[in-house]
Design an enzyme around this catalytic site. Structure first.
Site, PDB file in Angstrom:
ATOM      1  N   ASN A   9       0.865  -1.184   0.000  1.00 40.37           N
ATOM      2  CA  ASN A   9       0.000   0.000   0.000  1.00 40.37           C
ATOM      3  C   ASN A   9       0.900   1.232   0.000  1.00 40.37           C
ATOM      4  OD1 ASN A   9      -1.803   2.041   0.460  1.00 40.37           O
ATOM      5  ND2 ASN A   9      -2.411   1.366   2.507  1.00 40.37           N
ATOM      6  N   TRP A  10       0.954   1.897  -1.130  1.00 39.78           N
ATOM      7  CA  TRP A  10       1.890   3.027  -1.280  1.00 39.78           C
ATOM      8  C   TRP A  10       1.354   4.300  -0.631  1.00 39.78           C
ATOM      9  CZ3 TRP A  10       3.914   2.761  -7.074  1.00 39.78           C
ATOM     10  CH2 TRP A  10       4.514   1.503  -7.278  1.00 39.78           C
ATOM     11  N   LYS A  11       0.089   4.312  -0.271  1.00 35.50           N
ATOM     12  CA  LYS A  11      -0.541   5.492   0.357  1.00 35.50           C
ATOM     13  C   LYS A  11      -0.276   6.740  -0.493  1.00 35.50           C
ATOM     14  CE  LYS A  11      -0.125   3.142   4.768  1.00 35.50           C
ATOM     15  NZ  LYS A  11       0.012   3.218   6.213  1.00 35.50           N
ATOM     16  N   HIS A  97      -9.403   1.072   5.153  1.00 40.17           N
ATOM     17  CA  HIS A  97      -8.125   1.309   5.821  1.00 40.17           C
ATOM     18  C   HIS A  97      -8.342   2.264   6.992  1.00 40.17           C
ATOM     19  CE1 HIS A  97      -4.006   2.471   6.613  1.00 40.17           C
ATOM     20  NE2 HIS A  97      -3.634   1.390   5.941  1.00 40.17           N
ATOM     21  N   GLU A  99      -6.727   4.680   8.008  1.00 43.03           N
ATOM     22  CA  GLU A  99      -6.527   6.105   7.684  1.00 43.03           C
ATOM     23  C   GLU A  99      -7.771   6.685   7.022  1.00 43.03           C
ATOM     24  OE1 GLU A  99      -2.857   5.409   5.592  1.00 43.03           O
ATOM     25  OE2 GLU A  99      -1.932   4.838   7.495  1.00 43.03           O
ATOM     26  N   GLU A 169      -5.185  -4.943  10.496  1.00 42.98           N
ATOM     27  CA  GLU A 169      -4.155  -3.943  10.743  1.00 42.98           C
ATOM     28  C   GLU A 169      -4.419  -3.270  12.087  1.00 42.98           C
ATOM     29  OE1 GLU A 169      -2.248  -2.632   6.774  1.00 42.98           O
ATOM     30  OE2 GLU A 169      -3.920  -1.300   7.167  1.00 42.98           O
ATOM     31  N   GLY A 175       2.845   2.171  10.873  1.00 39.58           N
ATOM     32  CA  GLY A 175       3.819   3.252  10.752  1.00 39.58           C
ATOM     33  C   GLY A 175       4.528   3.588  12.053  1.00 39.58           C
ATOM     34  N   SER A 214       3.701  -2.223  10.360  1.00 38.28           N
ATOM     35  CA  SER A 214       5.152  -2.336  10.597  1.00 38.28           C
ATOM     36  C   SER A 214       5.715  -3.699  10.218  1.00 38.28           C
ATOM     37  CB  SER A 214       5.492  -1.986  12.051  1.00 38.28           C
ATOM     38  OG  SER A 214       5.134  -0.629  12.315  1.00 38.28           O
ATOM     39  N   GLY A 235       3.059  -1.158   4.265  1.00 38.13           N
ATOM     40  CA  GLY A 235       3.119   0.278   3.990  1.00 38.13           C
ATOM     41  C   GLY A 235       4.534   0.693   3.652  1.00 38.13           C
ATOM     42  N   GLY A 236       5.242   1.265   4.644  1.00 39.45           N
ATOM     43  CA  GLY A 236       6.573   1.832   4.420  1.00 39.45           C
ATOM     44  C   GLY A 236       7.532   0.930   3.649  1.00 39.45           C
TER      45      GLY A 236
HETATM   46  P1  13P Z   1       3.269   0.283   7.694  1.00 38.73           P
HETATM   47  O1  13P Z   1       3.758  -1.009   7.075  1.00 38.73           O
HETATM   48  O2  13P Z   1       4.019   1.485   7.200  1.00 38.73           O
HETATM   49  O3  13P Z   1       3.162   0.201   9.170  1.00 38.73           O
HETATM   50  O4  13P Z   1       1.764   0.496   7.137  1.00 38.73           O
HETATM   51  C1  13P Z   1       0.863  -0.540   7.216  1.00 38.73           C
HETATM   52  C2  13P Z   1      -0.348  -0.168   6.452  1.00 38.73           C
HETATM   53  O5  13P Z   1      -1.084   0.722   6.842  1.00 38.73           O
HETATM   54  C3  13P Z   1      -0.639  -0.887   5.211  1.00 38.73           C
HETATM   55  O6  13P Z   1      -1.913  -0.606   4.742  1.00 38.73           O
END
Ligand code: 13P
Length: 251
Positions: A9-11, A97, A99, A169, A175, A214, A235-236
């Site tokens: 997920n590149w956000k 998600h 967010e 999640e 994050g 994470s 994510g990251g």
């Molecule tokens: P991180 O891997 O950066 O913690 O993000 C997880 C995420 O929200 C994937 O959708």
């Protein structure tokens, strides 16, 4: 058959060219690493999808949108429909998600509409659930997740349910570098599968349930090793092709 999946997920990251380059690099590394029993998904910003669909190896890399509209088409400025995503080359869409829930006020009621809209236009929803820190500390995480599942998925018919992918999640792990322990992940994943089995029967054994929060090259293997963890939503670490590949190779 339950699939192993690693989805990035590149956000809100990558310029257009950075995104195309990242997708090409991931596609190249995935091809070089040979056949693995894992489906790889990238979820770039909407603007990148059509080009990424052209430049990656479509047999190895699938594409997800990060959201879709509740509506099919019409006067809804700024929205992207499931049909537009599908026509640009997306196969999946991430919905619910944390967010989106936290910053854009997306409710379970709204997500129920989005999930159905995605299914109507051939997109596989990756439906995200998870508790915030206060809910975990108060021991309410199972109740929160139960509600997120029941209100959004329980009115689907068996055929539609069979297409759903779930991502657990825990919000406190996103994050933050604070990953759920393998035992915590397995406990919740099993809870999710048992709840889905109560409603949908044996079909829940075929549901892929991904862990997100994470997840990194250094911890993916021990998380994925759990019986009810079928991959990750990353994510990251999905923004660096080599880290992402290392997570794919954790299977
Ligand atoms: P991180 O891997 O950066 O913690 O993000 C997880 C995420 O929200 C994937 O959708």
């Amino acid at each position: 058959m339950r699939k192993n999946i690693v989805a990035g997920n590149w956000k809100l990251n990558t310029s257009y060219q950075e995104g195309i380059d990242l997708a090409i690099e991931i596609s190249k590394l995935v091809a070089e690493s040979g056949d693995k029993n894992v489906e790889v998904i990238v979820s770039p910003p909407f603007t990148h999808i059509a080009e990424i669909n052209k430049v990656v190896d479509n047999d190895r890399i699938s594409i997800a949108g990060q959201n879709c509209a509740t509506e099919t088409s019409g006067a809804f400025t700024g929205e992207i429909s499931a049909e537009i995503l599908w026509s640009a080359g997306a196969d999946y869409v991430i919905l619910g998600h944390s967010e989106r829930r936290e910053y854009y006020g997306e409710t379970n009621k709204l997500l129920n509409i989005k999930v159905k809209k995605a299914l109507e236009f051939n997109l596989t929803p990756i439906y995200c659930v998870g508790e915030v820190l206060e809910e975990r500390e108060a021991g309410k995480h199972f109740d929160v997740i139960k509600e997120q599942l029941e209100t959004v998925l329980f009115d689907l018919d068996a055929d539609d349910f069979s297409k759903i992918v779930i991502a657990y999640e825990p919000v406190w792990a996103i994050g933050t570098g604070k990953v759920a322990s393998p035992a915590q992940a397995q406990e919740v994943h099993k809870f999710i599968r048992d709840l889905l089995a109560d409603k949908f029967g044996g079909a829940a054994q075929n549901t892929s349930i991904l862990y997100g929060g994470s997840c990194k090259p250094g911890n993916a293997k021990e998380i994925f090793a759990n019986t009810d963890v079928d991959g990750g939503l990353i994510g990251g670490a999905a923004l660096k092709a080599e880290d992402f590949l290392a997570i794919i190779n954790a299977f």
